[in-house]
Design a protein around this motif. Structure first.
Motif, PDB file in Angstrom:
ATOM      1  N   HIS A 114       0.826  -1.214   0.000  1.00 26.89           N
ATOM      2  CA  HIS A 114       0.000   0.000   0.000  1.00 26.89           C
ATOM      3  C   HIS A 114       0.864   1.269   0.000  1.00 26.89           C
ATOM      4  O   HIS A 114       0.611   2.194  -0.770  1.00 26.89           O
ATOM      5  CB  HIS A 114      -0.941  -0.004   1.199  1.00 26.89           C
ATOM      6  CG  HIS A 114      -1.714   1.274   1.343  1.00 26.89           C
ATOM      7  ND1 HIS A 114      -2.686   1.657   0.443  1.00 26.89           N
ATOM      8  CD2 HIS A 114      -1.625   2.284   2.255  1.00 26.89           C
ATOM      9  CE1 HIS A 114      -3.170   2.840   0.808  1.00 26.89           C
ATOM     10  NE2 HIS A 114      -2.553   3.233   1.904  1.00 26.89           N
ATOM     11  N   LEU A 117       2.462   1.563  -3.472  1.00 25.07           N
ATOM     12  CA  LEU A 117       1.450   1.865  -4.495  1.00 25.07           C
ATOM     13  C   LEU A 117       0.982   3.305  -4.376  1.00 25.07           C
ATOM     14  O   LEU A 117       0.783   4.004  -5.367  1.00 25.07           O
ATOM     15  CB  LEU A 117       0.252   0.922  -4.340  1.00 25.07           C
ATOM     16  CG  LEU A 117       0.492  -0.527  -4.760  1.00 25.07           C
ATOM     17  CD1 LEU A 117      -0.531  -1.446  -4.100  1.00 25.07           C
ATOM     18  CD2 LEU A 117       0.444  -0.672  -6.280  1.00 25.07           C
ATOM     19  N   HIS A 118       0.805   3.743  -3.125  1.00 20.20           N
ATOM     20  CA  HIS A 118       0.353   5.105  -2.879  1.00 20.20           C
ATOM     21  C   HIS A 118       1.331   6.110  -3.490  1.00 20.20           C
ATOM     22  O   HIS A 118       0.935   7.055  -4.166  1.00 20.20           O
ATOM     23  CB  HIS A 118       0.212   5.315  -1.373  1.00 20.20           C
ATOM     24  CG  HIS A 118      -0.489   6.579  -1.025  1.00 20.20           C
ATOM     25  ND1 HIS A 118      -1.833   6.744  -1.216  1.00 20.20           N
ATOM     26  CD2 HIS A 118      -0.021   7.751  -0.526  1.00 20.20           C
ATOM     27  CE1 HIS A 118      -2.177   7.965  -0.843  1.00 20.20           C
ATOM     28  NE2 HIS A 118      -1.096   8.604  -0.420  1.00 20.20           N
ATOM     29  N   ASP A 121       1.117   6.107  -7.151  1.00 22.16           N
ATOM     30  CA  ASP A 121      -0.220   6.421  -7.638  1.00 22.16           C
ATOM     31  C   ASP A 121      -0.781   5.260  -8.469  1.00 22.16           C
ATOM     32  O   ASP A 121      -1.346   5.461  -9.543  1.00 22.16           O
ATOM     33  CB  ASP A 121      -0.199   7.724  -8.458  1.00 22.16           C
ATOM     34  CG  ASP A 121      -1.588   8.338  -8.531  1.00 22.16           C
ATOM     35  OD1 ASP A 121      -2.428   7.989  -7.684  1.00 22.16           O
ATOM     36  OD2 ASP A 121      -1.826   9.150  -9.447  1.00 22.16           O
ATOM     37  N   ARG A 122      -0.578   4.060  -7.978  1.00 23.42           N
ATOM     38  CA  ARG A 122      -1.106   2.876  -8.648  1.00 23.42           C
ATOM     39  C   ARG A 122      -2.018   2.115  -7.688  1.00 23.42           C
ATOM     40  O   ARG A 122      -1.998   2.358  -6.482  1.00 23.42           O
ATOM     41  CB  ARG A 122       0.035   1.917  -9.072  1.00 23.42           C
ATOM     42  CG  ARG A 122       0.916   2.438 -10.183  1.00 23.42           C
ATOM     43  CD  ARG A 122       1.888   1.369 -10.669  1.00 23.42           C
ATOM     44  NE  ARG A 122       1.305   0.514 -11.698  1.00 23.42           N
ATOM     45  CZ  ARG A 122       1.261  -0.814 -11.667  1.00 23.42           C
ATOM     46  NH1 ARG A 122       1.750  -1.482 -10.650  1.00 23.42           N
ATOM     47  NH2 ARG A 122       0.725  -1.493 -12.658  1.00 23.42           N
ATOM     48  N   THR A 123      -2.787   1.196  -8.254  1.00 22.62           N
ATOM     49  CA  THR A 123      -3.580   0.290  -7.430  1.00 22.62           C
ATOM     50  C   THR A 123      -3.215  -1.142  -7.806  1.00 22.62           C
ATOM     51  O   THR A 123      -2.561  -1.373  -8.827  1.00 22.62           O
ATOM     52  CB  THR A 123      -5.097   0.485  -7.649  1.00 22.62           C
ATOM     53  OG1 THR A 123      -5.407   0.202  -9.011  1.00 22.62           O
ATOM     54  CG2 THR A 123      -5.530   1.903  -7.301  1.00 22.62           C
ATOM     55  N   THR A 158      -5.380   1.413  -1.832  1.00 20.08           N
ATOM     56  CA  THR A 158      -4.768   1.050  -3.118  1.00 20.08           C
ATOM     57  C   THR A 158      -4.968  -0.427  -3.460  1.00 20.08           C
ATOM     58  O   THR A 158      -4.683  -0.843  -4.574  1.00 20.08           O
ATOM     59  CB  THR A 158      -3.245   1.300  -3.102  1.00 20.08           C
ATOM     60  OG1 THR A 158      -2.683   0.528  -2.043  1.00 20.08           O
ATOM     61  CG2 THR A 158      -2.923   2.769  -2.910  1.00 20.08           C
TER      62      THR A 158
END
Ligand SMILES: *Cc1c(COP(=O)(O)O)cnc(C)c1O
Length: 235
Positions: A114, A117-118, A121-123, A158
């Motif tokens: 998380h 990813l944060h 800026d992805r999930t 995320t």
């Protein structure tokens, strides 16, 4: 060296999936084939791509990252599912290229993913891995640990929890299908007991040797290596 016809193998496995769906009274569109390309060279992955595969499963981060980079320019629509246990120090790398993670087995790894990813800026679509056979050498949460973990995952924006994943006990000629079926049955029970807003309804289960049985129990993704790409060196 034997020539592997990946396209023919994909076609045959898809047929096997469709037959299993028909036998179980399910729609073939409910079951996704995830070809597992771990250990295999780029040529075989290209053959899978040319035969229509757009998502491939890998279990080692370094190998997967190299393959992702190799294909990124020429085949940017090829996506990657990490299906093996992940160490926290590899979370950042996985967050950079993977679209799915099928082996989420701790809150520690979830939080590490998380954070990474944060920042990127992805999930990431995730499946929570369950040790449905209670074998000590297997990764995955014990079934009774799953509700609390899934509850905590809701805080990690995320991560999109699509469902549960398992590797069933190895089929044994002596005992037949029953122990394998029991693993899949436990997964269905566990999924059905979890609230839908916390855990998706998907089940990632079934491999080359047990995919029809997994489909009979409600698998929505089958992860198939050998039957598509041929035998691997042991791992
Ligand atoms: C390797 C692997 C598969 C594919 O197994 P096959 O027997 O080659 O179909 C599926 N799931 C996981 C987690 C794997 O590591």
């Amino acid at each position: 060296m034997p020539v592997i016809d990946v396209a023919a193998n994909l076609h045959r496995v898809r047929q096997e999936i469709d037959d299993a769906c028909a036998a179980a009274g399910r729609e073939p569109s409910e079951v996704r084939l995830l070809p597992v390309s771990k250990t295999h060279p780029p040529e075989l992955l290209t053959a899978a791509y040319d035969a229509g595969a757009r998502l491939l499963g890998e279990n080692r981060v370094q190998e997967a990252a190299e393959k992702a980079e190799h294909f990124a320019t020429e085949r940017p629509d090829l996506r990657w599912a990490m299906i093996g246990h992940l160490q926290t120090n590899k979370a950042r790398q996985v967050a950079g290229f993977a679209d799915e993670f099928h082996a989420l087995d701790s809150l520690k790894i979830a939080r590490a993913l998380h954070r990474a990813l944060h920042e990127e800026d992805r999930t990431l679509d995730v499946f929570v891995q369950v040790n449905s056979s209670a074998e000590p050498q297997k990764f995955g949460l014990a079934p009774e640990e799953v509700p609390d973990v899934v509850g905590e995952l809701a805080e990690l924006s995320t991560l999109r929890v699509r469902g549960l994943m398992t590797v069933a006990v190895q089929r044994d000629a002596g005992t037949g299908d029953a122990p394998v079926a029991a693993c899949f049955g436990r997964m269905v029970e566990l999924r059905d007991a979890l609230p839908e807003h916390l855990c998706g309804r998907e089940l990632s289960m079934g491999m080359s040797g047990d995919l029809a049985l997994a489909i009979a129990h409600g698998a929505t993704t089958v992860r198939v290596g050998q039957a598509v790409f041929g035998a691997r060196d042991s791992r």
